[in-house]
Scaffold this motif. Structure first.
Motif, PDB file in Angstrom:
ATOM      1  N   VAL A 136     159.179  57.675 125.524  1.00  0.00           N
ATOM      2  CA  VAL A 136     158.462  56.644 126.269  1.00  0.00           C
ATOM      3  C   VAL A 136     158.432  55.357 125.457  1.00  0.00           C
ATOM      4  O   VAL A 136     158.046  55.363 124.281  1.00  0.00           O
ATOM      5  N   LYS A 137     158.847  54.266 126.091  1.00  0.00           N
ATOM      6  CA  LYS A 137     158.813  52.954 125.439  1.00  0.00           C
ATOM      7  C   LYS A 137     157.377  52.465 125.427  1.00  0.00           C
ATOM      8  O   LYS A 137     156.642  52.618 126.405  1.00  0.00           O
ATOM      9  N   LYS A 138     156.996  51.865 124.311  1.00  0.00           N
ATOM     10  CA  LYS A 138     155.623  51.424 124.140  1.00  0.00           C
ATOM     11  C   LYS A 138     155.624  49.939 123.815  1.00  0.00           C
ATOM     12  O   LYS A 138     156.316  49.501 122.906  1.00  0.00           O
ATOM     13  N   HIS A 139     154.819  49.162 124.580  1.00  0.00           N
ATOM     14  CA  HIS A 139     154.766  47.712 124.422  1.00  0.00           C
ATOM     15  C   HIS A 139     153.390  47.218 123.976  1.00  0.00           C
ATOM     16  O   HIS A 139     153.222  46.030 123.691  1.00  0.00           O
ATOM     17  N   SER A 140     152.419  48.120 123.934  1.00  0.00           N
ATOM     18  CA  SER A 140     151.066  47.712 123.577  1.00  0.00           C
ATOM     19  C   SER A 140     150.270  48.931 123.131  1.00  0.00           C
ATOM     20  O   SER A 140     150.729  50.069 123.264  1.00  0.00           O
ATOM     21  N   VAL A 141     149.079  48.661 122.617  1.00  0.00           N
ATOM     22  CA  VAL A 141     148.128  49.732 122.294  1.00  0.00           C
ATOM     23  C   VAL A 141     146.754  49.315 122.804  1.00  0.00           C
ATOM     24  O   VAL A 141     146.481  48.132 123.003  1.00  0.00           O
ATOM     25  N   GLN A 142     145.923  50.316 122.989  1.00  0.00           N
ATOM     26  CA  GLN A 142     144.540  50.084 123.353  1.00  0.00           C
ATOM     27  C   GLN A 142     143.730  51.146 122.638  1.00  0.00           C
ATOM     28  O   GLN A 142     144.146  52.309 122.558  1.00  0.00           O
ATOM     29  N   PHE A 143     142.599  50.755 122.103  1.00  0.00           N
ATOM     30  CA  PHE A 143     141.793  51.668 121.311  1.00  0.00           C
ATOM     31  C   PHE A 143     140.533  52.058 122.068  1.00  0.00           C
ATOM     32  O   PHE A 143     140.028  51.300 122.899  1.00  0.00           O
ATOM     33  N   VAL A 144     140.027  53.247 121.764  1.00  0.00           N
ATOM     34  CA  VAL A 144     138.790  53.748 122.354  1.00  0.00           C
ATOM     35  C   VAL A 144     137.823  54.026 121.208  1.00  0.00           C
ATOM     36  O   VAL A 144     138.169  54.720 120.248  1.00  0.00           O
ATOM     37  N   ASN A 145     136.585  53.477 121.317  1.00  0.00           N
ATOM     38  CA  ASN A 145     135.624  53.736 120.250  1.00  0.00           C
ATOM     39  C   ASN A 145     134.922  55.072 120.477  1.00  0.00           C
ATOM     40  O   ASN A 145     135.169  55.761 121.478  1.00  0.00           O
TER      41      ASN A 145
ATOM     42  N   SER B 259     139.020  49.030 124.108  1.00  0.00           N
ATOM     43  CA  SER B 259     139.267  47.678 123.605  1.00  0.00           C
ATOM     44  C   SER B 259     140.174  46.960 124.595  1.00  0.00           C
ATOM     45  O   SER B 259     140.753  47.574 125.489  1.00  0.00           O
ATOM     46  N   ALA B 260     140.300  45.669 124.410  1.00  0.00           N
ATOM     47  CA  ALA B 260     141.297  44.931 125.179  1.00  0.00           C
ATOM     48  C   ALA B 260     142.671  45.409 124.716  1.00  0.00           C
ATOM     49  O   ALA B 260     142.859  45.756 123.542  1.00  0.00           O
ATOM     50  N   PRO B 261     143.663  45.454 125.607  1.00  0.00           N
ATOM     51  CA  PRO B 261     145.012  45.847 125.184  1.00  0.00           C
ATOM     52  C   PRO B 261     145.561  44.854 124.154  1.00  0.00           C
ATOM     53  O   PRO B 261     145.291  43.660 124.219  1.00  0.00           O
ATOM     54  N   PHE B 262     146.293  45.406 123.200  1.00  0.00           N
ATOM     55  CA  PHE B 262     146.967  44.579 122.196  1.00  0.00           C
ATOM     56  C   PHE B 262     148.451  44.655 122.503  1.00  0.00           C
ATOM     57  O   PHE B 262     149.075  45.699 122.339  1.00  0.00           O
ATOM     58  N   TYR B 263     149.001  43.533 123.000  1.00  0.00           N
ATOM     59  CA  TYR B 263     150.414  43.488 123.362  1.00  0.00           C
ATOM     60  C   TYR B 263     151.236  43.032 122.163  1.00  0.00           C
ATOM     61  O   TYR B 263     150.997  41.962 121.608  1.00  0.00           O
ATOM     62  N   PHE B 264     152.166  43.859 121.754  1.00  0.00           N
ATOM     63  CA  PHE B 264     152.967  43.573 120.560  1.00  0.00           C
ATOM     64  C   PHE B 264     153.717  42.248 120.676  1.00  0.00           C
ATOM     65  O   PHE B 264     153.796  41.488 119.717  1.00  0.00           O
ATOM     66  N   TRP B 265     154.265  41.956 121.857  1.00  0.00           N
ATOM     67  CA  TRP B 265     155.050  40.736 122.045  1.00  0.00           C
ATOM     68  C   TRP B 265     154.213  39.488 121.797  1.00  0.00           C
ATOM     69  O   TRP B 265     154.702  38.498 121.251  1.00  0.00           O
ATOM     70  N   ASP B 266     152.937  39.524 122.170  1.00  0.00           N
ATOM     71  CA  ASP B 266     152.060  38.373 121.955  1.00  0.00           C
ATOM     72  C   ASP B 266     151.869  38.089 120.474  1.00  0.00           C
ATOM     73  O   ASP B 266     151.684  36.943 120.067  1.00  0.00           O
TER      74      ASP B 266
END
Length: 169
Positions: A67-76, A82-89
């Motif tokens: 699976v290709k992955k373009h972002s991460v999101q964390f759960v506390n 959390s807000a998504p963290f987009y790698f490209w940004d």
């Protein structure tokens, strides 16, 4: 006789062995378990792109079913996202896309890649101990289907993970 013995066939051992072989070293990689072996899945980070490129693994990863992955999101701990963290940004580059890998398949790909680069890799070989001359590691004692024997080398790399043969010594 190998120049270097690498203990452990996971990503660290396969990477180390491949890089050494690319620089003309005779490398013997020894892995205790038989591949493919079970490991919990792994979410690669974008910066692994550069290592995969050095190892000539990028085309294999790009052709893979992972699976290709373009972002991460964390759960506390309370379940809040959390807000998504987009790698490209953060870094607009091809490396901003990575993969969610199945470890057993990824580890096999890495080990096969090491072999393609000239590494003499063996799974199902138990390293019983690291041999020393004074303070210098000079080889390993192994057990496999042919019994026990000593294998000398100029350098021994311990990439055995939690087993950490050298660390525990």
């Amino acid at each position: 006789q190998p120049d270097v013995i690498v203990i452990g066939g996971g990503p660290a051992g396969s990477t180390t062995a491949t890089l050494l072989a690319q620089h003309g070293r005779r490398v013997l990689l020894l892995e205790r378990e038989r591949f493919p072996r079970f490991h919990i899945g792994e979410s690669l980070i974008p910066e692994t792109y550069w290592v995969l490129k050095r190892l000539n693994m990028l085309p294999k990863m790009q052709r893979s079913h992972f699976v290709k992955k373009h972002s991460v999101q964390f759960v506390n701990a309370n379940g809040k996202l959390s807000a998504p963290f987009y790698f490209w940004d953060n870094k607009p580059h091809e490396c901003s896309q990575t993969w969610q890998v199945v470890r057993s398949e990824f580890d096999q790909m890495m080990l096969d890649n090491a072999r393609e680069h000239g590494v003499d890799a063996h799974d199902g070989v138990h390293v019983i101990e690291v041999l020393f001359e004074g303070d210098r590691a000079c080889g390993v004692r192994i057990a496999d289907g042919n019994g026990r024997r000593d294998v000398p080398a100029q350098v021994v790399v311990d990439a055995s993970g939690q087993a950490a043969l050298l660390q525990n010594r």
